[in-house]
Structure formats: structure tokens, C-alpha cells
Design a protein around this motif. Structure first.
Motif, PDB file in Angstrom:
ATOM      1  N   ASP A 175       0.904  -1.059  -0.137  1.00  0.00           N
ATOM      2  CA  ASP A 175       0.020   0.255   0.195  1.00  0.00           C
ATOM      3  C   ASP A 175       0.850   1.261  -0.144  1.00  0.00           C
ATOM      4  OD1 ASP A 175      -1.928   1.998   0.458  1.00  0.00           O
ATOM      5  OD2 ASP A 175      -3.167   0.836   1.934  1.00  0.00           O
TER       6      ASP A 175
ATOM      7  N   HIS B 174      -0.037   4.462   0.321  1.00  0.00           N
ATOM      8  CA  HIS B 174      -0.641   5.863   0.744  1.00  0.00           C
ATOM      9  C   HIS B 174       0.047   6.413   1.820  1.00  0.00           C
ATOM     10  CE1 HIS B 174      -2.377   3.526   4.001  1.00  0.00           C
ATOM     11  NE2 HIS B 174      -2.416   4.613   4.515  1.00  0.00           N
TER      12      HIS B 174
ATOM     13  N   LYS C 203      -0.048  12.729 -10.725  1.00  0.00           N
ATOM     14  CA  LYS C 203      -0.977  12.348  -9.724  1.00  0.00           C
ATOM     15  C   LYS C 203      -1.320  13.953  -8.868  1.00  0.00           C
ATOM     16  CE  LYS C 203      -0.553  10.334  -5.930  1.00  0.00           C
ATOM     17  NZ  LYS C 203      -0.926  11.512  -4.973  1.00  0.00           N
TER      18      LYS C 203
ATOM     19  N   ASN D 234      -2.361  14.761  -2.530  1.00  0.00           N
ATOM     20  CA  ASN D 234      -2.976  14.149  -1.571  1.00  0.00           C
ATOM     21  C   ASN D 234      -3.560  15.242  -0.706  1.00  0.00           C
ATOM     22  OD1 ASN D 234      -2.536  11.745  -2.752  1.00  0.00           O
ATOM     23  ND2 ASN D 234      -0.698  11.326  -1.222  1.00  0.00           N
TER      24      ASN D 234
ATOM     25  N   PRO E 281      -9.321   6.372  -2.849  1.00  0.00           N
ATOM     26  CA  PRO E 281      -8.212   5.793  -3.580  1.00  0.00           C
ATOM     27  C   PRO E 281      -7.367   4.873  -2.833  1.00  0.00           C
ATOM     28  CG  PRO E 281      -7.728   8.254  -3.213  1.00  0.00           C
ATOM     29  CD  PRO E 281      -9.009   7.940  -2.576  1.00  0.00           C
ATOM     30  N   LYS E 282      -6.770   3.891  -3.407  1.00  0.00           N
ATOM     31  CA  LYS E 282      -5.937   3.028  -2.851  1.00  0.00           C
ATOM     32  C   LYS E 282      -4.608   2.722  -3.660  1.00  0.00           C
ATOM     33  CE  LYS E 282      -8.664   0.667   0.580  1.00  0.00           C
ATOM     34  NZ  LYS E 282      -9.400  -0.673   1.095  1.00  0.00           N
ATOM     35  N   ALA E 283      -3.479   3.117  -3.299  1.00  0.00           N
ATOM     36  CA  ALA E 283      -2.303   3.028  -4.136  1.00  0.00           C
ATOM     37  C   ALA E 283      -1.491   1.746  -3.994  1.00  0.00           C
ATOM     38  CB  ALA E 283      -1.661   4.301  -3.923  1.00  0.00           C
TER      39      ALA E 283
ATOM     40  N   THR F 178      -3.739   2.894  -8.879  1.00  0.00           N
ATOM     41  CA  THR F 178      -4.734   3.691  -8.068  1.00  0.00           C
ATOM     42  C   THR F 178      -5.960   2.990  -8.069  1.00  0.00           C
ATOM     43  OG1 THR F 178      -3.466   5.622  -7.968  1.00  0.00           O
ATOM     44  CG2 THR F 178      -5.527   5.798  -7.283  1.00  0.00           C
TER      45      THR F 178
ATOM     46  N   MET G 193      -9.723   2.912  -7.398  1.00  0.00           N
ATOM     47  CA  MET G 193     -10.670   4.252  -7.252  1.00  0.00           C
ATOM     48  C   MET G 193     -11.951   3.468  -6.711  1.00  0.00           C
ATOM     49  SD  MET G 193      -8.939   6.654  -8.381  1.00  0.00           S
ATOM     50  CE  MET G 193      -9.773   7.954  -8.029  1.00  0.00           C
TER      51      MET G 193
ATOM     52  N   ASN H  82     -10.170   2.909 -12.351  1.00  0.00           N
ATOM     53  CA  ASN H  82      -8.936   2.599 -11.950  1.00  0.00           C
ATOM     54  C   ASN H  82      -7.822   3.331 -12.587  1.00  0.00           C
ATOM     55  OD1 ASN H  82     -10.113   1.337  -9.776  1.00  0.00           O
ATOM     56  ND2 ASN H  82      -9.397  -0.732 -10.588  1.00  0.00           N
TER      57      ASN H  82
END
Length: 348
Positions: free
Chosen positions: A44, A46, A107, A110, A162-164, A173, A175, A197
């Protein structure tokens, strides 16, 4: 409607689209590789701090408005009398937001917890649309947003989570979350929409390439930036229309059948984004996106990445400081504009 399928092509990959590719300078590549060496596959991302050269100079809270850049499509859909025509109009509106992106592989910032973004649009029919977004969670990140055009009876509410993830030679990413579009003049008819995504490929070797992909079915062969979908009758599963094309070029719709004539649904090459109106930075609150990230954005626009990195680090350090203070004081952070709901219930 089945979920649209997006992907790269065997007869022309996304690498043939210059707006979707980027070649890093050696210095930038070395920094990125240094970060990547610390990562594991499926890790992950994030909590990983990314260098400023991979960033787009605006917040995710503002980037969400890209999907509201062609309001005439939704305004037109809302006045259709037939449910199927309204559905097609919503599909057209949804697909119209995918082509708006910075050149290369970037991107957005955040958002920090409590960050907000506000804007409005004045439309040709004399009505006004209002948008507000807030970062309602930070770990894991969650962006909540609400749009209203009361005079036209159009409302949109949603969350993006969003999960990167690091996938080897690519980063994804995922979504999670959805948008809910409501037409008040049609008995609050609602449409639930998920987002595609985003994949950045070639981060270890080759060109960096940006691609969109469906979270269930992955990539399919065809042209780069391709989109394929079907509109089905829910009760019978009968296919009513087929959708095909490229989200960066033209998208077409036709009835099923080999000899059916396709018609243009949306043309990204000629479409003009409707300008949003945002309060000048000097009049914004400290937590508003453009005010909060102003020093970072100014430095990036001057290509001063050292200053941009320092300013970005200062924002992130302040975020960690406030989080630590809340934890020590036993204070739970409460969103300013949104109520938190748990389980299957919906917030109104």
C-alpha cells in the motif's frame, strides 16, 4: 449498464499517445528508483511520500471537478422524458470527464485532513451549479463531495477512497467509492457511478505510461485508451445499446447488430470544458486547496522542485503534528461539511 471496459491495445498501445507518456530525466529517475527499492509488490503506497516531479499542481479535491466539466450533457439528460434517454445522457456525461488530464504521468496532491475545495459554474440556461469537497479521512484517504444545481433539480454526492499499490513495474490507484447523481424532477431518480482505476506503467524501465482500467475485468486488446460498454435492460438483461471508441478521441453508440449504424456519443477532440469559478487565493480560507498548496504550486510552475519539496514537506509535517496532538488529547476529528455514516445507511 455493464461497467465500461478500458485498456491498452495490441495494435497501438497507449505509448503512441504522447499525452499519456512521460520520459523521466536521469536525476528524477534515480530519486524514484531509490523510493521503489524500499517497496514490496502489492504494498500500500498511501503512506509513501512521493517526489514533487510526479505531482500535478492541484489537489484531488479539485481534480474531481473534471467529471463536471461538460454540464450541458447532464442538463440535457435531466429534461429527457424517456428513462432510457436519460440513462444514455448520464452515460454520455460520465464518459465526458475521462479525457481531462495533465500531459504525462502525474497525480494530484493528496489532500490533508479537513482540506476543502469550493467552486461554482454559471450555465447557459441561467442556472448555477455549486460544488464543495472536503477531505473527510486521511488514513485511509477519503474525499467527500457534493454538487447541486437546485434550479435544474440536479444533485451529485459521492466519496472517493483511492488506494495506491505498487505492482512491480507499475503502480495502481484503485478508485473505491461512488458518485450518486439524482434528478429531483423525476421523482429523485438516481444513478450510481464508479470511477475507473488508474495505472502508471513503466516506472522501473521503459516509458512511463498512464492507463485507465476496469477494476473487475482488467485490460482488453484494441486501441489505446479504448472504452467498450453495453446498456442493458435490467429485468431481461437484453442489450439495448453498445458503446465503443476511445475516451481520448471519439466515443460512439449503436444498437446491437452487425449492420447497426453507430452515432457519435462524445468527441473529446472538439469538446470544450466549462470554466469553473473559484474564489481568488487571497480571499480563501487557510484550509482551502488552492490557498493551502499555493506555495507548492507556485514553485512547481517555476520548475523549482527543491522549494516545492520543502513547502510540501512543511504541509505534511503540520498534518502529522495536528494528528499527534489530537491523539494525545483524545480528540476525534469531525468533518465540517459532511456527516459520517456507517453500514448500508445513506447520509442526507
Amino acid at each position: 449498464m455493464t461497467r465500461p471496459i478500458l485498456g491498452k491495445g495490441d495494435n497501438g498501445t497507449c505509448e503512441s499517445d504522447p499525452d499519456c507518456t512521460e520520459i523521466l530525466e536521469e536525476g528524477s529517475k534515480s530519486i524514484l528508483l531509490g523510493i521503489i527499492k524500499q517497496l514490496r509488490k502489492d504494498m500500500d503506497l498511501h503512506r509513501v511520500t512521493l517526489p514533487t516531479f510526479v505531482l500535478e499542481p492541484r489537489s484531488m479535491l479539485e481534480r474531481i471537478t473534471d467529471f463536471m466539466s461538460h454540464p450541458e450533457l447532464l442538463l440535457d439528460a435531466s429534461v429527457k422524458q424517456e428513462p432510457l434517454d436519460r440513462f444514455i445522457g448520464v452515460v454520455q456525461y460520465f464518459l465526458s470527464g475521462w479525457h481531462i488530464k495533465p500531459k504525462g504521468v502525474k497525480k494530484p496532491y493528496n489532500p490533508v485532513l479537513g482540506e476543502i475545495f469550493r467552486c461554482r459554474w454559471n450555465y447557459a440556461n441561467g442556472t448555477t451549479g455549486y460544488y464543495i469537497a472536503e477531505q473527510t479521512m486521511h488514513h485511509p484517504p477519503e474525499s467527500s463531495y457534493y454538487f447541486a444545481n437546485p434550479e435544474s433539480g440536479i444533485y451529485i454526492q459521492g466519496q472517493l477512497r483511492p488506494k495506491a499499490k505498487f505492482l512491480g513495474n507499475s503502480a495502481a490507484t484503485i478508485m473505491e467509492g461512488q458518485s450518486i447523481i439524482s434528478f429531483a424532477d423525476h421523482a429523485n431518480e438516481t444513478y450510481h457511478i464508479t470511477m475507473p482505476n488508474v495505472y502508471a506503467k513503466g516506472i522501473l524501465f521503459g516509458k512511463m505510461v498512464l492507463e485507465l482500467g476496469d477494476s473487475c475485468t482488467g485490460f482488453f486488446s484494441g486501441q489505446y485508451n479504448s472504452v467498450v460498454g453495453k446498456i442493458k435492460q435490467g429485468a431481461t438483461n437484453k442489450v439495448l445499446y453498445e458503446i465503443m471508441g476511445q475516451w481520448s478521441q471519439q466515443i460512439y453508440i449503436k444498437e446491437p447488430g452487425k449492420n447497426a449504424v453507430k452515432t457519435l456519443l462524445f468527441d473529446a477532440t472538439t469538446a470544450t470544458s466549462h470554466p469553473k469559478l473559484v474564489q481568488p487565493v487571497s480571499l480563501q480560507e487557510p484550509t482551502e486547496s488552492r490557498k493551502l498548496w499555493h506555495a507548492v504550486t507556485q514553485a512547481m510552475c517555476k520548475n523549482d522542485m527543491d522549494t516545492a519539496t520543502d513547502e510540501k514537506t512543511a504541509i505534511e509535517d503540520a498534518q502529522r503534528k495536528y494528528a499527534k496532538e489530537r491523539q494525545e488529547q483524545g480528540v476525534e476529528w469531525v468533518p465540517r461539511y459532511f456527516d459520517r455514516c456507517y453500514g448500508p445507511q445513506r447520509c442526507n
